[in-house]
Write a protein that holds these residues in place. Structure first.
Motif, PDB file in Angstrom:
ATOM      1  N   THR A 200       8.601  -2.494 -12.844  1.00  0.00           N
ATOM      2  CA  THR A 200       7.384  -1.797 -12.415  1.00  0.00           C
ATOM      3  C   THR A 200       6.361  -2.800 -11.885  1.00  0.00           C
ATOM      4  O   THR A 200       5.709  -2.573 -10.858  1.00  0.00           O
ATOM      5  CB  THR A 200       6.784  -0.994 -13.585  1.00  0.00           C
ATOM      6  OG1 THR A 200       7.698   0.029 -13.974  1.00  0.00           O
ATOM      7  CG2 THR A 200       5.449  -0.362 -13.200  1.00  0.00           C
ATOM      8  N   ILE A 204       4.338  -2.836  -8.332  1.00  0.00           N
ATOM      9  CA  ILE A 204       2.866  -2.826  -8.297  1.00  0.00           C
ATOM     10  C   ILE A 204       2.338  -4.081  -7.601  1.00  0.00           C
ATOM     11  O   ILE A 204       1.382  -4.025  -6.822  1.00  0.00           O
ATOM     12  CB  ILE A 204       2.297  -2.715  -9.730  1.00  0.00           C
ATOM     13  CG1 ILE A 204       2.704  -1.373 -10.375  1.00  0.00           C
ATOM     14  CG2 ILE A 204       0.771  -2.875  -9.719  1.00  0.00           C
ATOM     15  CD1 ILE A 204       2.228  -0.142  -9.631  1.00  0.00           C
ATOM     16  N   LYS A 207       2.231  -3.665  -3.893  1.00  0.00           N
ATOM     17  CA  LYS A 207       1.257  -2.691  -3.378  1.00  0.00           C
ATOM     18  C   LYS A 207      -0.177  -3.047  -3.756  1.00  0.00           C
ATOM     19  O   LYS A 207      -1.115  -2.800  -2.996  1.00  0.00           O
ATOM     20  CB  LYS A 207       1.592  -1.287  -3.918  1.00  0.00           C
ATOM     21  CG  LYS A 207       2.897  -0.720  -3.396  1.00  0.00           C
ATOM     22  CD  LYS A 207       3.101   0.710  -3.915  1.00  0.00           C
ATOM     23  CE  LYS A 207       4.363   1.330  -3.354  1.00  0.00           C
ATOM     24  NZ  LYS A 207       4.545   2.720  -3.831  1.00  0.00           N
ATOM     25  N   SER A 313       6.712   3.769 -12.506  1.00  0.00           N
ATOM     26  CA  SER A 313       5.889   2.998 -11.574  1.00  0.00           C
ATOM     27  C   SER A 313       4.913   3.901 -10.813  1.00  0.00           C
ATOM     28  O   SER A 313       3.766   3.511 -10.557  1.00  0.00           O
ATOM     29  CB  SER A 313       6.771   2.222 -10.595  1.00  0.00           C
ATOM     30  OG  SER A 313       7.581   3.095  -9.836  1.00  0.00           O
ATOM     31  N   SER A 314       5.344   5.122 -10.491  1.00  0.00           N
ATOM     32  CA  SER A 314       4.454   6.064  -9.805  1.00  0.00           C
ATOM     33  C   SER A 314       3.280   6.457 -10.692  1.00  0.00           C
ATOM     34  O   SER A 314       2.152   6.633 -10.217  1.00  0.00           O
ATOM     35  CB  SER A 314       5.232   7.308  -9.378  1.00  0.00           C
ATOM     36  OG  SER A 314       6.204   6.995  -8.408  1.00  0.00           O
ATOM     37  N   GLU A 317       0.865   3.615 -10.731  1.00  0.00           N
ATOM     38  CA  GLU A 317       0.181   3.600  -9.437  1.00  0.00           C
ATOM     39  C   GLU A 317      -0.903   4.677  -9.372  1.00  0.00           C
ATOM     40  O   GLU A 317      -1.993   4.444  -8.836  1.00  0.00           O
ATOM     41  CB  GLU A 317       1.194   3.808  -8.312  1.00  0.00           C
ATOM     42  CG  GLU A 317       0.591   3.736  -6.929  1.00  0.00           C
ATOM     43  CD  GLU A 317       1.638   3.819  -5.830  1.00  0.00           C
ATOM     44  OE1 GLU A 317       1.261   4.125  -4.683  1.00  0.00           O
ATOM     45  OE2 GLU A 317       2.833   3.578  -6.117  1.00  0.00           O
ATOM     46  N   ARG A 318      -0.595   5.838  -9.934  1.00  0.00           N
ATOM     47  CA  ARG A 318      -1.582   6.931  -9.920  1.00  0.00           C
ATOM     48  C   ARG A 318      -2.846   6.533 -10.686  1.00  0.00           C
ATOM     49  O   ARG A 318      -3.964   6.782 -10.245  1.00  0.00           O
ATOM     50  CB  ARG A 318      -0.993   8.210 -10.513  1.00  0.00           C
ATOM     51  CG  ARG A 318      -1.989   9.367 -10.534  1.00  0.00           C
ATOM     52  CD  ARG A 318      -1.395  10.700 -10.923  1.00  0.00           C
ATOM     53  NE  ARG A 318      -2.436  11.727 -10.835  1.00  0.00           N
ATOM     54  CZ  ARG A 318      -2.764  12.364  -9.725  1.00  0.00           C
ATOM     55  NH1 ARG A 318      -2.146  12.080  -8.588  1.00  0.00           N
ATOM     56  NH2 ARG A 318      -3.716  13.283  -9.730  1.00  0.00           N
ATOM     57  N   THR A 321      -4.985   4.115  -8.642  1.00  0.00           N
ATOM     58  CA  THR A 321      -5.669   4.655  -7.455  1.00  0.00           C
ATOM     59  C   THR A 321      -6.657   5.777  -7.770  1.00  0.00           C
ATOM     60  O   THR A 321      -7.515   6.084  -6.947  1.00  0.00           O
ATOM     61  CB  THR A 321      -4.631   5.175  -6.440  1.00  0.00           C
ATOM     62  OG1 THR A 321      -3.779   6.147  -7.078  1.00  0.00           O
ATOM     63  CG2 THR A 321      -3.789   4.036  -5.906  1.00  0.00           C
TER      64      THR A 321
END
Length: 367
Positions: A200, A204, A207, A313-314, A317-318, A321
């Motif tokens: 993960t 990250i 990004k 990982s999503s 990321e959420r 952000t």
């Protein structure tokens, strides 16, 4: 009421923390609260309340009769009537009970691999359970297992609870950028699944290169640990993942972080998630053990399937952000943990349960 906690070591782990938490909480509630370490001391010794009586047995080998008789002397001198034995320390408790028949043993089951309990067998534990006045399980699966496998009729579920007591003056300044830190508190064991965390971190990093991961827990210097550090080097994550080992003051660390994660393959009721909530951190964790009882809805954090890199990982990321959502989840989890996993409410239930044990009022084990 005079109760002693027994634990094999005071290294930083879930069962060890709970032994200290119970000893500290009871010091303000009952006549006498003690803690006995059988084999090894450790970092958590510094977290023991000054009002808790303490004994280190320095036990050598599985059966150490001199240690048993040192424990017997301590129990008699302090007129202890209940031994609260955590995890594998039940064996020492049973040996001393054979010399103090009236003393009561409570066994506390912290078993963390609760996904497949059909494979869990222990002849010594089963025989020892004949001497238990009661069993505490940290989740429903362990409670059901104890009822079906062990020979004790008094089995109860008490969730773990958290305490913010900390007497450490250790100062820890984390690497990375303020406002962009992700933390994981978990010893380096296979069931904690740091592999998922490292993968993960790689996603990250590509990004959101300003964000960093901060790992805390005991390094056992084994093949699992070696594989993790090799993976970090292979993925060139040395500037994104920082490992600090075991520490005394987890609270000081959590205050410096913004997101908390727990990627486990199996769990009981992890104290780490409760500690995350105590410090208002939003959480991404896997759907194992009793985690769903803490992160009961999307308002408290994000639950993903175990070992699913895309989902995990999503979710991280959420939270990176969506700042407002991140902060709201942390506050909501904090409120939920304070309401349901507070020291006060669980200790109150615990004391009432101890008093309800058969013949407790007539127990004069020190005589």
């Amino acid at each position: 009421m005079r109760i002693v906690q027994i634990i094999d070591s005071l290294e930083a782990g879930g069962a060890e923390k709970m032994a200290v938490n119970y000893a500290n909480a009871l010091a303000n509630t009952i006549e006498f609260s003690g803690l006995v370490t059988t084999r090894k001391e450790g970092l958590l010794l510094s977290q023991l309340n000054k009002n808790v009586s303490y004994l280190f047995l320095n036990k050598k080998g599985k059966i150490d009769l001199s240690a048993v008789f040192r424990l017997r002397k301590y129990l008699k001198e302090n007129k202890v009537n209940v031994i609260h034995a955590h995890s594998s320390s039940f064996f020492t408790a049973v040996l001393v009970k054979l010399t103090l028949l009236k003393i009561k043993i409570i066994w506390h089951d912290h078993y963390g691999i609760s996904q497949d309990l059909k494979q869990r067998k222990s002849t010594s534990l089963k025989i020892s359970s004949l001497f238990f006045s009661g069993i505490i399980s940290v989740n429903d699966a362990l409670k059901n297992w104890a009822v079906s496998y062990l020979w004790s009729s008094n089995v109860v579920y008490f969730p773990n609870f958290i305490s913010d007591f900390n007497d450490s003056e250790e100062e820890i300044k984390l690497n990375g950028i303020d406002g962009k830190r992700i933390v994981c508190v978990a010893n380096l064991r296979p069931q904690k699944n740091h592999k998922l965390l490292i993968e993960t971190a790689s996603i990250i990093r590509d990004k959101f290169p300003d964000w960093s991961f901060h790992l805390f827990g005991k390094d056992f210097k084994d093949s699992y640990s070696a594989q993790l550090f090799q993976k970090i080097e292979k993925l060139k994550l040395q500037d994104s993942i920082f490992f600090y080992g075991s520490i005394n003051n987890v609270g000081q660390v959590l205050k410096q972080c913004d997101i908390a994660v727990l990627p486990s393959l199996s769990e009981g009721l992890p104290l780490a998630v409760l500690e995350y909530g105590l410090y208002k951190l939003p959480v991404v964790a896997t759907h194992v053990g009793e985690i769903k009882k803490v992160i009961t809805s999307h308002h408290h954090g994000i639950i993903t399937e175990s070992d699913n890199l895309s989902e995990f990982s999503s979710a991280v990321e959420r939270l990176i952000t969506h700042v407002d959502e991140r902060q709201a989840k942390g506050v909501n989890l904090h409120k939920f943990v304070e309401l349901n996993y507070s020291e006060q409410s669980i200790i109150q239930e615990y004391v009432l349960w101890i008093k309800s044990l058969p013949n407790f009022a007539d127990n004069n084990s020190h005589k």
